[in-house]
Structures are given as C-alpha cells and as structure tokens.
Design an enzyme around this catalytic site. Sequence first.
Site, PDB file in Angstrom:
ATOM      1  N   SER A   1       0.614  -1.090   0.149  1.00 26.42           N
ATOM      2  CA  SER A   1       0.164   0.121   0.130  1.00 26.42           C
ATOM      3  C   SER A   1       0.733   1.197   0.188  1.00 26.42           C
ATOM      4  CB  SER A   1      -0.826   0.132   1.275  1.00 26.42           C
ATOM      5  OG  SER A   1      -1.211   1.267   1.526  1.00 26.42           O
TER       6      SER A   1
ATOM      7  N   TYR B   1      -2.539  -0.894  10.389  1.00 27.87           N
ATOM      8  CA  TYR B   1      -2.503  -1.137   8.955  1.00 27.87           C
ATOM      9  C   TYR B   1      -1.234  -0.654   8.428  1.00 27.87           C
ATOM     10  CZ  TYR B   1      -4.504  -0.994   3.965  1.00 27.87           C
ATOM     11  OH  TYR B   1      -4.431  -1.193   2.760  1.00 27.87           O
TER      12      TYR B   1
HETATM   13  P1  NDP Z   1     -11.859  -5.198  -0.214  1.00 33.08           P
HETATM   14  O1  NDP Z   1     -12.498  -4.847   0.862  1.00 33.08           O
HETATM   15  O2  NDP Z   1     -12.610  -4.858  -1.630  1.00 33.08           O
HETATM   16  O3  NDP Z   1     -11.294  -6.597  -0.254  1.00 33.08           O
HETATM   17  C1  NDP Z   1     -10.727  -7.223   0.643  1.00 33.08           C
HETATM   18  C2  NDP Z   1     -10.820  -8.779   0.436  1.00 33.08           C
HETATM   19  O4  NDP Z   1      -9.916  -9.206   1.518  1.00 33.08           O
HETATM   20  C3  NDP Z   1     -11.940  -9.377   0.349  1.00 33.08           C
HETATM   21  O5  NDP Z   1     -12.088 -10.072  -0.766  1.00 33.08           O
HETATM   22  C4  NDP Z   1     -12.251  -9.822   1.466  1.00 33.08           C
HETATM   23  O6  NDP Z   1     -12.974 -11.092   1.314  1.00 33.08           O
HETATM   24  C5  NDP Z   1     -10.864 -10.381   1.834  1.00 33.08           C
HETATM   25  N1  NDP Z   1     -10.528 -10.723   3.298  1.00 33.08           N
HETATM   26  C6  NDP Z   1     -10.649  -9.641   4.289  1.00 33.08           C
HETATM   27  N2  NDP Z   1     -10.220 -10.515   5.224  1.00 33.08           N
HETATM   28  C7  NDP Z   1      -9.883 -11.644   5.021  1.00 33.08           C
HETATM   29  C8  NDP Z   1      -9.454 -12.819   5.867  1.00 33.08           C
HETATM   30  N3  NDP Z   1      -9.474 -12.562   7.122  1.00 33.08           N
HETATM   31  N4  NDP Z   1      -9.244 -13.989   5.282  1.00 33.08           N
HETATM   32  C9  NDP Z   1      -9.633 -14.266   4.169  1.00 33.08           C
HETATM   33  N5  NDP Z   1      -9.975 -13.110   3.140  1.00 33.08           N
HETATM   34  C10 NDP Z   1     -10.095 -12.038   3.921  1.00 33.08           C
HETATM   35  O7  NDP Z   1     -10.783  -4.279  -0.599  1.00 33.08           O
HETATM   36  P2  NDP Z   1      -9.515  -3.914  -1.582  1.00 33.08           P
HETATM   37  O8  NDP Z   1      -9.782  -4.693  -2.922  1.00 33.08           O
HETATM   38  O9  NDP Z   1      -9.176  -2.542  -1.626  1.00 33.08           O
HETATM   39  O10 NDP Z   1      -8.181  -4.533  -0.837  1.00 33.08           O
HETATM   40  C11 NDP Z   1      -7.519  -5.667  -1.400  1.00 33.08           C
HETATM   41  C12 NDP Z   1      -6.130  -5.501  -0.882  1.00 33.08           C
HETATM   42  O11 NDP Z   1      -5.511  -4.150  -1.502  1.00 33.08           O
HETATM   43  C13 NDP Z   1      -5.583  -5.355   0.589  1.00 33.08           C
HETATM   44  O12 NDP Z   1      -4.634  -6.089   0.900  1.00 33.08           O
HETATM   45  C14 NDP Z   1      -5.847  -3.698   0.908  1.00 33.08           C
HETATM   46  O13 NDP Z   1      -5.242  -3.724   1.782  1.00 33.08           O
HETATM   47  C15 NDP Z   1      -4.916  -3.402  -0.373  1.00 33.08           C
HETATM   48  N6  NDP Z   1      -4.982  -2.093  -0.859  1.00 33.08           N
HETATM   49  C16 NDP Z   1      -6.093  -1.287  -1.175  1.00 33.08           C
HETATM   50  C17 NDP Z   1      -6.111  -0.094  -1.592  1.00 33.08           C
HETATM   51  C18 NDP Z   1      -7.248   0.733  -2.173  1.00 33.08           C
HETATM   52  O14 NDP Z   1      -7.031   1.958  -2.393  1.00 33.08           O
HETATM   53  N7  NDP Z   1      -8.493  -0.227  -2.127  1.00 33.08           N
HETATM   54  C19 NDP Z   1      -4.654   0.775  -1.543  1.00 33.08           C
HETATM   55  C20 NDP Z   1      -3.423  -0.074  -0.901  1.00 33.08           C
HETATM   56  C21 NDP Z   1      -3.716  -1.329  -0.694  1.00 33.08           C
HETATM   57  P3  NDP Z   1     -14.027 -11.821   2.492  1.00 33.08           P
HETATM   58  O15 NDP Z   1     -14.529 -10.866   3.199  1.00 33.08           O
HETATM   59  O16 NDP Z   1     -14.957 -12.536   1.866  1.00 33.08           O
HETATM   60  O17 NDP Z   1     -13.219 -12.639   3.221  1.00 33.08           O
END
Ligand code: NDP
Length: 256
Positions: A146, A159
């Site tokens: 990130s 985070y």
């Molecule tokens: P979303 O909230 O859309 O996606 C997060 C995903 O992680 C979901 O598919 C969720 O699925 C899964 N998840 C969360 N907790 C768990 C768990 N305990 N076990 C398994 N799966 C889990 O967010 P983003 O697509 O934005 O985020 C994806 C990644 O990108 C993350 O690591 C985030 O930190 C990173 N990121 C995002 C940015 C942004 O601007 N959006 C910027 C920088 C980094 P489910 O709930 O079904 O488990």
Amino acid sequence: MNDLFSLQDKVAIVTGGNGGIGKAIARGFASVGANIVIAARNEAKTAEAVLDISKEFGTRVIGVRVDVREENQIRALADKVLETFGRIDILVNNAGTNIRRLPQDYTAAEWDEVIATNLRGAFLCSQAVHPAMKAVKGGKVINIGSMTSIFGGSKLAPYGTSKGGIVQLTRSLAVAWAPDNIQVNAILPGWINTELTRQARKEISGLEERVINRTPVGRWGEPEELAGVAIFLASRAADFMTGVALPVDGGFSIMI
Ligand code: NDP
C-alpha cells in the site's frame, strides 16, 4: 507459446479474490490462461466471482472458504488446491482489512486482527505454498502492500505496520527462496476505488478530493489497473525480478 506474459495452465491462488483488487487480478490471470483459486471468507461473494470468471474466460476456477487468520484453514487450502489441480504456481497475498483509530484508541484485539489478516496471513499462505512451488521447480508470490508501506497516517498504526512489514517480508522470502526459483515481489497500490476505500471515504470527509488533488494523474485508480502489473510479476517476463516493491499509484508516491 512464446508469449512472455502467458500464464497458460498455471495455477494461481488469490486471497481475497472475491472482490475489489483481488477479483480484478484473478480476472487478469484468467484472461492469460491461468486456472484460479479464489480464497476468501464470504462464500456467496466467492461463488459469484467463480461463476463470472469461469464464464468469461473458460479457465478452471474454484472457490475455497478461507480465513487467512486461521493457520489450519490455510494448510487445508494448499491441500485442496493440490488435490484439485496437482500444482501451485502463483500466490497473490491480497486479503486485507483496516480499522481506523488514533493509536491510543486501539484495543489489542483490533491490532491483532489487522496484523493477523494483512501480515501474518500473507506469511502463512506463502509458507503453505512453498513446498508445492518447490515441487514444480519455481513459483511467484505477489504481496499487496500500500502507500502506507511508505507513508504514515494518524489512524493507520496497525494497517501501516502490516503494510510496511509486508515489504520486508517480501524481501526476506525473495532472498530465502531465490535458490528455489521462486520470485517474491510486492505491489503498492495507490488509492483504488473498492469497498475498502468506499468505507474510508465515508469515514474521512474530503478524502475523495484530497486524493484527486494529491495524485499527479488527477484521479482514483480502478481495480482493473492492478491486473497488468500482477500478470507481469506472475509471468516469466519477471523471472529475474525479485524482492521489489512496485508502486502502482498514478504518481502518488513520487510527488512532493
Ligand atoms: P476489499 O475490501 O474490496 O477486499 C478485501 C478482500 O480481502 C475481500 O475479498 C475479503 O473477502 C478479503 N479478506 C478480508 N479479510 C479476510 C480474511 N480474514 N481471510 C480471507 N480473506 C479476507 O478491498 P481492496 O480490494 O481494496 O483490498 C485488497 C488489498 O489491497 C488489501 O490488502 C488492501 O489493503 C490493499 N490495498 C487497497 C487499496 C485501495 O485503495 N483499495 C490501496 C492499497 C492497498 P471476504 O470478506 O470474503 O473474506
């Protein structure tokens, strides 16, 4: 056959691949021939993603319910993938979560939840796929960091710690597994339009405009814009690249 970026017949696990950035990366991989494993908790969302991707690209796609905070579920995931496909070539450690508070206001449980999901989960998933990658004489691990891998923020203590840590995890795994022909790299997305940031925009007034003004390209990114760099890092085009953390951020990290 000569395509540098082909993932034909490779098997890729994408944690958190049922939405946002993870789903966009899973679609990208399928578009260049990979079979996909979507590993996340919400089974309805996962089933929908499996259907969408398999219909659109025709590669094999399965969903496995996994909470990356649970070591036994991660081991079971690796077993299931091997049982289904017989190999593991690519892992994207994308599952992530955030809890926003001032540092003095976190409970220990909240700290643990963020670190366990974003950092410990990525470590344990990498560890679980290592023997399978070694068995096929190579592999690719892609960790999602990130801008908070680089910058601090007042409501980002766990985070930011997890995302800073993921860059160091990337380097350590890259060094350790280079002899196994496993390349480990990180992608550092800028501000991307997903559920995670929709929540942040609700919680932080003016965030929408602040990101636009602070980003040289003058807009938020879309999840699909992470797919190309993930395909590159997963392909043989990146065979001599390891331990790197690549910002994909519309220039956010290079502007003073
Ligand atoms: P979303 O909230 O859309 O996606 C997060 C995903 O992680 C979901 O598919 C969720 O699925 C899964 N998840 C969360 N907790 C768990 C768990 N305990 N076990 C398994 N799966 C889990 O967010 P983003 O697509 O934005 O985020 C994806 C990644 O990108 C993350 O690591 C985030 O930190 C990173 N990121 C995002 C940015 C942004 O601007 N959006 C910027 C920088 C980094 P489910 O709930 O079904 O488990």
